[in-house]
Design a protein around this motif. Sequence first.
Motif, short mmCIF file in Angstrom:
data_model
loop_
_atom_site.label_atom_id
_atom_site.label_comp_id
_atom_site.label_asym_id
_atom_site.label_seq_id
_atom_site.Cartn_x
_atom_site.Cartn_y
_atom_site.Cartn_z
N ILE A 33 0.24 16.60 -1.31
CA ILE A 33 0.41 15.48 -2.27
C ILE A 33 -0.61 15.57 -3.41
O ILE A 33 -1.71 16.09 -3.24
N ARG A 34 -0.19 15.04 -4.55
CA ARG A 34 -1.06 14.98 -5.73
C ARG A 34 -1.72 13.60 -5.73
O ARG A 34 -1.04 12.59 -5.82
N ARG A 35 -3.03 13.57 -5.60
CA ARG A 35 -3.72 12.29 -5.43
C ARG A 35 -4.03 11.64 -6.77
O ARG A 35 -4.70 12.25 -7.62
N VAL A 36 -3.54 10.44 -6.93
CA VAL A 36 -3.75 9.70 -8.17
C VAL A 36 -5.04 8.88 -8.03
O VAL A 36 -5.20 8.14 -7.06
N PRO A 37 -5.97 9.04 -8.97
CA PRO A 37 -7.22 8.27 -8.88
C PRO A 37 -6.93 6.77 -8.82
O PRO A 37 -6.06 6.27 -9.53
N GLY A 38 -7.64 6.07 -7.95
CA GLY A 38 -7.44 4.62 -7.80
C GLY A 38 -6.49 4.26 -6.68
O GLY A 38 -6.44 3.11 -6.26
N VAL A 39 -5.71 5.22 -6.21
CA VAL A 39 -4.80 4.97 -5.08
C VAL A 39 -5.46 5.48 -3.81
O VAL A 39 -5.97 6.61 -3.78
N GLU A 40 -5.46 4.67 -2.77
CA GLU A 40 -5.98 5.13 -1.47
C GLU A 40 -4.83 5.71 -0.65
O GLU A 40 -3.79 5.08 -0.52
N TYR A 41 -5.05 6.89 -0.08
CA TYR A 41 -4.06 7.54 0.75
C TYR A 41 -4.50 7.39 2.21
O TYR A 41 -5.43 8.04 2.66
N PRO A 59 12.93 16.01 4.86
CA PRO A 59 12.25 17.27 4.53
C PRO A 59 10.87 17.04 3.90
O PRO A 59 10.67 16.08 3.14
N THR A 60 9.96 17.91 4.23
CA THR A 60 8.58 17.81 3.74
C THR A 60 8.53 17.74 2.22
O THR A 60 7.77 16.94 1.64
N ASP A 61 9.35 18.54 1.56
CA ASP A 61 9.38 18.50 0.09
C ASP A 61 9.71 17.10 -0.43
O ASP A 61 9.12 16.64 -1.42
N ASP A 62 10.68 16.44 0.23
CA ASP A 62 11.05 15.09 -0.20
C ASP A 62 9.92 14.10 0.06
O ASP A 62 9.68 13.19 -0.74
N LYS A 63 9.24 14.24 1.19
CA LYS A 63 8.12 13.35 1.47
C LYS A 63 7.03 13.49 0.41
O LYS A 63 6.52 12.49 -0.12
N VAL A 64 6.69 14.74 0.11
CA VAL A 64 5.62 14.98 -0.87
C VAL A 64 6.03 14.44 -2.24
O VAL A 64 5.25 13.76 -2.92
N ALA A 65 7.25 14.73 -2.63
CA ALA A 65 7.73 14.26 -3.94
C ALA A 65 7.73 12.73 -4.00
O ALA A 65 7.38 12.14 -5.04
N VAL A 125 4.36 1.70 2.80
CA VAL A 125 4.36 2.36 4.11
C VAL A 125 5.64 3.15 4.40
O VAL A 125 5.84 3.59 5.53
N VAL A 126 6.49 3.33 3.38
CA VAL A 126 7.81 3.92 3.68
C VAL A 126 7.74 5.32 4.30
O VAL A 126 8.50 5.64 5.21
N THR A 127 6.83 6.15 3.80
CA THR A 127 6.82 7.53 4.32
C THR A 127 6.26 7.61 5.74
O THR A 127 6.50 8.59 6.44
N ARG A 128 5.54 6.58 6.16
CA ARG A 128 5.08 6.54 7.56
C ARG A 128 5.99 5.62 8.39
O ARG A 128 6.77 6.07 9.22
N ASP A 129 5.93 4.35 8.12
CA ASP A 129 6.64 3.37 8.96
C ASP A 129 8.15 3.48 8.80
O ASP A 129 8.90 3.27 9.75
N GLY A 130 8.59 3.84 7.59
CA GLY A 130 10.02 3.99 7.35
C GLY A 130 10.55 5.29 7.93
O GLY A 130 11.45 5.30 8.77
N PHE A 131 9.96 6.39 7.52
CA PHE A 131 10.52 7.70 7.89
C PHE A 131 10.40 8.01 9.37
O PHE A 131 11.19 8.79 9.91
N GLN A 132 9.40 7.43 10.05
CA GLN A 132 9.26 7.73 11.48
C GLN A 132 10.45 7.21 12.29
O GLN A 132 10.71 7.70 13.38
N MET A 133 11.17 6.23 11.73
CA MET A 133 12.31 5.64 12.43
C MET A 133 13.63 6.26 11.99
O MET A 133 14.68 5.91 12.52
N GLU A 134 13.63 7.12 10.98
CA GLU A 134 14.89 7.69 10.48
C GLU A 134 15.53 8.57 11.54
O GLU A 134 14.83 9.29 12.26
N PRO A 135 16.86 8.55 11.61
CA PRO A 135 17.54 9.42 12.59
C PRO A 135 17.42 10.91 12.24
O PRO A 135 17.40 11.74 13.12
N GLU A 136 17.33 11.22 10.94
CA GLU A 136 17.20 12.62 10.52
C GLU A 136 15.81 12.87 9.95
O GLU A 136 15.26 12.02 9.24
N PHE A 137 15.27 14.04 10.23
CA PHE A 137 13.97 14.44 9.66
C PHE A 137 14.06 14.49 8.13
O PHE A 137 14.96 15.13 7.57
#
Lengths: 303, 303
Positions: A66-74, A23-29, A9-21
Amino acid sequence: MKRIHFNEVVTRDGFQMEPEFVPTDDKVALVDALGECGYAKIEVTSFTSPRAIPMLRDAEEVMGRIRRVPGVEYSVLVPNLRGAERAMESRADELNLVMSTSETHNRANLRMSREQSFAGLAEVIRTVAGRVPVNVSLSTCFGCPMEGEVALSEVLRWAARFADLGVRGLTICDTTGMAHPAQVGDMVEALQKQFAALQLTLHFHNTRGMGLANVLAAAQGGITRFDGSLGGLGGCPYAPGASGNIASEDAIHMLDAMGYDTGIDFTRLLAIARDLPRIVGHTVPGQVAKAGRITDLHPAPAA
Amino acid sequence: MKRIHFNEVVTRDGFQMEPEFVPTDDKVALVDALGECGYAKIEVTSFTSPRAIPMLRDAEEVMGRIRRVPGVEYSVLVPNLRGAERAMESRADELNLVMSTSETHNRANLRMSREQSFAGLAEVIRTVAGRVPVNVSLSTCFGCPMEGEVALSEVLRWAARFADLGVRGLTICDTTGMAHPAQVGDMVEALQKQFAALQLTLHFHNTRGMGLANVLAAAQGGITRFDGSLGGLGGCPYAPGASGNIASEDAIHMLDAMGYDTGIDFTRLLAIARDLPRIVGHTVPGQVAKAGRITDLHPAPAA
């Protein structure tokens, strides 16, 4: 080798609390890298109002790139019908809805009563039925930082109301790190008795150091699904300076060592965890990224 | 309400690792304050050479100045016969001897073979027999940072050699935070079967986040004695940046919440824990001192 399913849950629950935005590129990567690690699920982002959670204002772009990996639920967090529509346009594999079992916390966090939350979420569930699976995350199930104790019966009552609406899964959240292992044992026994047909996920915080002890108690009680946040990001505004979510890599490292099958490529995950401070610009609470695995040995000093 | 006995090791195991010498006045005041909290035992200091551990060069003075609370045992670490003599002159209630179950770690840490260590400690035990109780702390029982795995049979073999010499207790140490809960379960089952008549203490580190999970596993397995270090001070030179010993207050907070009787006045202990950063001049890993107790509630936000 009992199979354990991890939801990152880091990109949702973690990043929503970060003091700094972040970047979208980092989230996707990051989501792309995590997708290669063997997670069962990744909670990518939240389709809330950009005003409510500005740090996740790029939800559509992240889901689109994002690149979706088969077997992983997004999966994505969704607060209402508008969010559900956006999530389905973004081809989310699951909608995660959230409300608190504590009235005071629900009003503080979501600015409405529990009944209002339930009515809104029930409308979402009925609207998307048959199109996308729904999970409901129940906050403050082990205690509310304002009300204190939340009765197990109250958690079961809200869980039952959502189960009756046909949700696929329930996530039982220790939102502010108030759970202790004995309570976890009682909770998971009751949950599994009453909701055996549902996917039951436990979501712990390490606010008071008990995060992995609670994971242990839940796993001992038969739970096979856990949320975790890389590096232990995320947290609770009521406990400044304290740890946040359990660090996924620390929980996975423990369960791997104990002989559970987490399905995770830990070498890959550890490399990602070690890069996280660069992404967020500060140190993070996770321990294994600093200390190394149990199996990482050191040279003996010269005689 | 199962009784748990805590041994506080911060002034010995914690302070010996601090980069700055903790003033003698602060050590004495801290031991005096801890003595009022309900600990079963306090490991006050170490009667080693001031050259080996300069941070504890004031051992005699500390032992001479502390105010002894009836019912609390004041233990000291002792490396050899000379240390044992100094300890008894200082009226220590217990001598704690130490060696590693890993040959490589013993040589790196104590600059001699395990057989040499055993011979020296056996001499101490025979010399002090009938005058003061002896505890032996066995290091690296759950793994060596240089050798890797330490076989359970090897731990039991060294434990048995000391048991045969008539020691009162054994402390089984996870010196560098390599233990996991399943391993702890196996260890405590074997120990209790073979050494039922001895005081068995478990000593955990939180290097990889598993400290309290290991306490839980040990308590579930019937262990009733634990070492802890206030604030989580102490640690391991092989894991820079990682946590050290389990924080006493975090472990006690968890066990209290679960219904164990730790005998600790937690309000008093928490106040001491919150003063620790002032004494050592830096933040410490303990979580409950930052986050507050489970039962510490927060006001609801204004509507």
